[in-house]
Motif scaffolding. Structure first.
Motif, PDB file in Angstrom:
ATOM      1  N   LEU A  46      -5.197  -3.936   6.164  1.00  0.00           N
ATOM      2  CA  LEU A  46      -3.983  -4.328   5.456  1.00  0.00           C
ATOM      3  C   LEU A  46      -3.255  -5.418   6.231  1.00  0.00           C
ATOM      4  O   LEU A  46      -3.181  -5.373   7.463  1.00  0.00           O
ATOM      5  CB  LEU A  46      -3.056  -3.116   5.266  1.00  0.00           C
ATOM      6  CG  LEU A  46      -3.671  -1.911   4.540  1.00  0.00           C
ATOM      7  CD1 LEU A  46      -2.726  -0.726   4.579  1.00  0.00           C
ATOM      8  CD2 LEU A  46      -4.011  -2.269   3.098  1.00  0.00           C
TER       9      LEU A  46
ATOM     10  N   THR B  77      -2.942  -4.886  -0.802  1.00  0.00           N
ATOM     11  CA  THR B  77      -3.471  -5.513   0.407  1.00  0.00           C
ATOM     12  C   THR B  77      -2.440  -5.627   1.514  1.00  0.00           C
ATOM     13  O   THR B  77      -2.770  -6.052   2.610  1.00  0.00           O
ATOM     14  CB  THR B  77      -3.975  -6.928   0.070  1.00  0.00           C
ATOM     15  OG1 THR B  77      -2.890  -7.690  -0.503  1.00  0.00           O
ATOM     16  CG2 THR B  77      -5.118  -6.868  -0.932  1.00  0.00           C
TER      17      THR B  77
ATOM     18  N   TYR C 118       0.825  -1.199   0.000  1.00  0.00           N
ATOM     19  CA  TYR C 118       0.000   0.000   0.000  1.00  0.00           C
ATOM     20  C   TYR C 118       0.866   1.258   0.000  1.00  0.00           C
ATOM     21  O   TYR C 118       1.821   1.375   0.770  1.00  0.00           O
ATOM     22  CB  TYR C 118      -0.936   0.032   1.200  1.00  0.00           C
ATOM     23  CG  TYR C 118      -1.950   1.142   1.114  1.00  0.00           C
ATOM     24  CD1 TYR C 118      -3.083   0.995   0.329  1.00  0.00           C
ATOM     25  CD2 TYR C 118      -1.747   2.346   1.773  1.00  0.00           C
ATOM     26  CE1 TYR C 118      -4.005   2.023   0.210  1.00  0.00           C
ATOM     27  CE2 TYR C 118      -2.664   3.373   1.666  1.00  0.00           C
ATOM     28  CZ  TYR C 118      -3.785   3.210   0.880  1.00  0.00           C
ATOM     29  OH  TYR C 118      -4.681   4.231   0.746  1.00  0.00           O
TER      30      TYR C 118
END
Length: 1081
Positions: free
Chosen positions: A680, A663, A452
């Protein structure tokens, strides 16, 4: 019987070949799930070789049999065919089993019906009902497949496999939509040019093979992995019947290579049957037959390979295939029977009024039309005319052919080739990170790592770069940390990355040409506009690097082109082409704003003429006739759907892809709330957070600046530098390092009896309330964000980046902020130093990843993106103001190499930019002069020329203004590349004015003179005027303009391409307006 034979043959090939194919496919996928690309290539090559004899002709051109279908249509069909096959096979890499893959591909009935509806077909209630049941069955099957893998779709948990499943489902949905469009397109080809299914089979596969060239590394890896499997084992009974050489070949070949070859053979049988069936039946019948075939393949996959099939999945499968059978019965049996009965009834009705052969001639008369007399004797010419009409009716439909316009086609072909040459020449240089490649290359690597990150731009442009890296098998190991880092040393496929924007930049040139062409301008005008884009150093320099502007400008130009094509269909509203170009406009607009938020300027450029068009439709005195309110409502709703709703949902789609891929925890976590971070995997905050109790000693950290809340024995000075008097209390500051003076104790809000004396009278003066952000959840380290509100004054504790003077050791100032809601007031607990090791809170348990709805994640990310985008106000040495852009007063240094004196300096073509900027002023002057002349009763322009000048060229001018003027009110950093979309619009204006000024239309001696005070109304179509006008002046102007622009392009090319290195005099010669070039001394 002859008519039934091809259908029976196609059924045999489809069921035999496809059902055998599923066995080979499942065997390969079990060993190598990511081998879809290699499977597709083998199938395509084998099919081409097997069908070559259909098209081979030793006497033909290129030894190929001539085809009635234009080569362009075969190319489009092949591109669609390749894309659909790639996406269907790509879905196997997203945690989707073969059974659910087959079920979801049965969704084709829905997409086929939608495509047929757009093409003007209508369906019965039973057909619609069966498709609705089929859709519901698809949803049930997908949900059941997720349940069978242990995923609770309704629960609050979410992991990477859920995201992978969602991405796979989306890929299959897009593939089905493209497949429906491809079926309609091929059906049109058969209708217009004859049912040559062998040619379609050959060309659709042959022309798809070049698309695999960019996948060579991935194909090699997949083949090596399949080849590494154990050898093929031939059963002893079968081996005894085979020759020894065959047994040796099979024994020495990998088992999965044999399966790969068998898959290609069985696929050939299957698609041969499909093509035969599509040539002899309708697209709907083909879809239903394939659904039934998928049922057999589905059961084989369950039976042979032991794929689990839950009860709910059985229900979904029964719904899908039952609905398909019901649809097939309605379409293939019930409707044809009704048509037969109706035809028989009409025939009987007609025979009732036919004259009896034995009755006197003329006893039964047929009434003739008003203006026609009944013929007394046979007319041979009339009979032959009737025969011709009958023959014309039975001929296959062929669309009206427009003029060849070979000169336009030749020009656009040459410009496209030159555009690719100028964009790809020397694209390998430099083999180092250049300018903002440090950002967008890094983001692509994060996508490939599924880590991310946060960026102020929407995700679509960055996803394109990640897709380019994925195509060549790159894993994203290099993070583009610094300008000048070597790509060669770090083994980065930077050419593949750069090829994507270079391709889009090259295609922008023919799109500009087509914009002018579709707008009806002469060839010199088209060449001028496209030539200015072709030879512009800024567009070339920006599109050869890993930057977003190439894709932004490409889709901006495509939006303009699509809207012009849509506007040209205004006299045939709600037709197929009308809808097609309306949706293309909306999709292109969505892609623009999904790359950068400046795409809203393109929305404004298109939105203004759309609103003007709607205003004209409201006019009851419009030339085409007044519209009822219901009809106007349809126009308004269609534009709202095509230009607002569809673009918005596509915009949301790219964010869904963004969330599905990213993710894992990464550098973007800190920009998001704790609730978001808990979705996450491997998030440090979630793994290390512990609960906080009263009397714990904690360290408090500021969310934005990351400084610790700190206090040391030193006191504030009596007087500050500005003369203010202080309390001389103990200093409280922000300190960036961990220290024992960062420890604070959490006490209850009410004073305890044992501490009243210690608190004394100033207890309330130092009392702060911990106001937890969002107001819910446990109070934990890392994950709980809060504000420290001073109880007596109700102000929030706050800090900033400017340090205090020497008396505070240059540490950060801690102060109060009256605006309690600001995000800069947020703090969090970093650690609990007083927590004993044996405390229960130190026992870490595996934490389940939480789920957050898409809309909550999207809204949070949007707010963060807008906030940080507006916060980009810091200075930059190469930032510039909008007033300087049209005049090209300065550029931007992208890259330098001291040893070779090479540099890349982002700068436009000065001659081209100054010409385009000057003609913008000329256009404004022409409009002003025309309005002044009209006020004085003088009419120098005919109505069509004025309409063209105001509407077409005015639209280009509006596009320029919309992409340029808003930057004057922006407070963020601005650079020269922000002007590139506006520069494209200025090129369009330049091309239009070249025609307006230099294209001389001869006067018609038969035309009446214009009456003073009245406008001339007689005018001719654009094509007719261009054909009779003298274009010599336009060609001379175009030649002079492009010659000077070409010289300027070549003169500044070393700064655009970064080579060769220039000497000091050569650098000095290019500092036309004092450009801050390197190596000038």
């Amino acid at each position: 019987m002859d008519a039934i034979a091809p259908v029976i043959s196609s059924f045999s090939l489809i069921f035999g070949g496809c059902c055998a194919n599923v066995y080979c496919l499942e065997a390969i996928v079990k060993q190598e799930p990511d081998s879809g690309l290699l499977i597709t290539l083998f199938q395509f090559v084998f099919t081409c070789l097997s069908t070559l004899h259909y098209q081979f002709d030793p006497n033909g051109r290129y030894f190929m049999r001539s085809s009635a279908v234009p080569f362009r249509k075969w190319c489009i069909s092949a591109a669609l065919f390749f894309t659909v096959n790639m996406m269907n096979n790509w879905a196997f890499a997203f945690n989707i089993s073969v059974p659910v893959h087959i079920i979801l591909r049965s969704f084709g009935s829905v997409t086929t019906m939608a495509a047929g509806w757009f093409r003007g077909k209508r369906y019965t209630s039973l057909q619609v009902f069966s498709v609705a049941v089929l859709t519901l069955g698809v949803m049930v099957s997908a949900w059941a497949d997720a349940q069978s893998k242990g995923k609770k779709l309704e629960s609050s948990s979410s992991d990477a496999s859920d995201s992978s499943l969602q991405a796979g489902l989306l890929i299959l949905l897009v593939a089905q939509l493209l497949s429906a469009y491809m079926g309609a397109y091929v059906e049109d080809i058969y209708r217009d040019h004859g049912k040559d299914w062998q040619a379609n089979l050959f060309y659709s596969h042959l022309l798809s093979i070049p698309f695999f060239a960019g996948f060579a590394p991935v194909l090699t890896q997949q083949f090596k992995r399949l080849q590494a499997s154990h050898s093929f084992e031939v059963p002893p009974k079968i081996a005894a019947t085979l020759p020894a050489i065959v047994n040796n070949v099979l024994a020495s070949t990998s088992q999965h290579v044999i399966y790969l070859t068998a898959n290609a053979v069985t696929q050939l049988l299957c698609i041969t049957g499909v093509n035969m069936l599509s040539a002899n039946t309708s697209a709907v019948t083909v879809t239903i037959v394939l659904n039934i075939r998928k049922l057999v393949s589905f059961l084989l996959s369950i039976w042979i390979f032991g794929n689990q099939m839950s009860g709910l999945m059985k229900v979904g499968a029964a719904m899908v295939f039952g609905a398909g059978a019901l649809y097939g019965w309605e379409t293939s049996y019930r409707i044809p029977q009704q048509k037969k009965v109706q035809a028989v009834g009409e025939k009987k009705g007609q025979s009732a009024i036919e004259p009896d052969m034995s009755s006197p001639a003329g006893s039964v008369r047929q009434r003739a039309g008003k203006d026609k007399k009944r013929s007394v004797s046979p007319n041979p010419e009339a009979l032959s005319e009737k025969v011709v009409n009958v023959v014309e009716k039975v001929k296959p439909y062929k669309p009206a052919q427009q003029g060849k316009e070979w000169d336009y086609k030749l020009a656009i072909a040459l410009l496209t080739v030159l555009a690719f040459i100028t964009r790809f020449w020397g694209i390998r240089h430099p083999d180092q990170v250049v300018f903002d490649e440090v950002h967008f290359g890094k983001f692509a690597s994060y996508y490939l790592q599924r880590t991310y990150f946060f960026d102020v731009h929407p995700p679509f442009g960055k996803l394109l770069f990640a897709f380019a890296g994925w195509l060549v098998g790159y894993k994203g190991d290099f993070l583009f940390e610094n300008i000048g880092d070597s790509y060669i040393t770090n083994k980065v496929p930077y050419v593949a990355y750069r090829a994507m924007p270079a391709s889009l930049g090259a295609l922008t040139v023919p799109i500009v040409f087509m914009i002018m062409w579709e707008s009806g301008y002469s060839l010199p005008a088209c060449v001028t506009a496209a030539g200015l884009m072709l030879l512009d150093n800024a567009h070339i320099g920006q599109t050869r690097l890993i930057l977003l502007d190439a894709s932004l400008i490409f889709f901006m130009a495509l939006s303009v082109l699509s809207y012009i094509r849509f506007y040209k269909q205004r006299h045939a509203p709600f037709g197929r082409k009308w809808w097609k170009w309306l949706l293309f406009t909306g999709i292109s607009l969505s892609c623009v704003i999904s790359i950068k938020y400046v795409g809203v300027f393109t929305f404004f450029s298109i939105g203004v003429p759309v609103m003007i068009d709607l205003w004209d439709l409201m006019d009851v005195n419009r030339r085409q006739g007044a519209l009822t309110l219901a009809e106007f409502g349809k126009h308004f709703a269609a534009r709202a759907v095509g230009l607002v709703i569809v673009p918005f949902f596509l915009y949301l789609f790219w964010f869904q892809v963004h969330f599905s891929i990213l993710t894992r925890s990464g550098p973007g976590d800190d920009f998001m709330t704790p609730e978001f971070q808990e979705t996450l995997s491997d998030n440090v905050m979630s793994l290390q957070s512990v609960g906080i109790n009263y009397y714990d000693s904690i360290t408090i950290r500021h969310k934005e600046t990351k400084v610790y809340l700190h206090s040391h024995p030193d006191r504030y000075p009596l007087r500050y530098d500005d003369g203010r008097v202080s309390s001389q209390g103990q200093q409280v500051t922000g300190y960036p390092h961990n220290d024992t003076n960062n420890h604070w104790q959490v006490l209850p809000s009410k004073p305890l009896p044992s501490e009243e004396e210690a608190a004394a009278a100033r207890y309330n003066d130092t009392l702060f309330e911990l106001k937890v952000d969002k107001g819910k959840g446990d109070f934990k380290t890392m994950s709980t964000h809060f504000k420290l509100i001073h109880v007596p004054t109700k102000v929030a504790m706050w800090t900033h980046t400017k340090p205090l003077p020497e008396w505070a050791y240059k540490q950060a100032e801690i102060n109060g902020n009256k605006n309690v809601q600001q995000s800069s007031n947020v703090w969090y607990v970093d650690d609990i130093p007083s927590l004993p090791v044996e405390d229960e809170r130190n026992k870490k348990e595996p934490k389940q990843i939480k789920h957050l709805s898409f809309l909550r994640k999207w809204v949070e990310l949007q707010r963060a993106m807008f906030h940080h985008n507006n916060a980009l106000t810091s200075s930059h040495p190469y930032a510039s103001q909008p007033i300087s852009w049209p005049f090209l007063l300065r550029g931007v240094s992208f890259w330098t190499h001291n040893d070779t004196r090479e540099q890349i300096y982002f700068l436009g073509n000065p001659v081209g930019w100054w010409l385009a900027s000057s003609l913008l002023a000329v256009f404004a002057g022409i409009l002003g002069a025309d309005q002044l002349a009209l006020r004085r009763g003088m009419d120098a322009l005919d109505e069509r020329t004025r309409s063209r000048l105001y509407n077409s060229t005015g639209f280009f001018f509006l596009t320029w203004a919309a992409h340029y003027i808003p930057f004057y009110i922006m407070g963020r950093q601005l650079f020269l590349h922000h002007y590139l979309p506006a520069h494209l619009a200025s090129c369009l204006v330049t091309g239009a004015l070249v025609e307006f000024i230099f294209c001389i239309e001869p006067q018609d001696p038969d035309s009446p003179p214009a009456v003073k005070g009245h406008r001339r109304t007689r005018s001719r179509p654009v094509r007719e005027r261009v054909a009779t006008s003298s274009q010599m002046g336009s060609w001379i102007a175009t030649g002079v303009i492009l010659a000077v622009v070409l010289w300027s392009f070549l003169f500044f090319a070393p700064l655009t391409y970064g080579k060769p290195g220039l000497t000091v005099p050569q650098v000095q010669a290019r500092k036309w307006l004092g450009y801050d070039l390197h190596f000038a001394k």
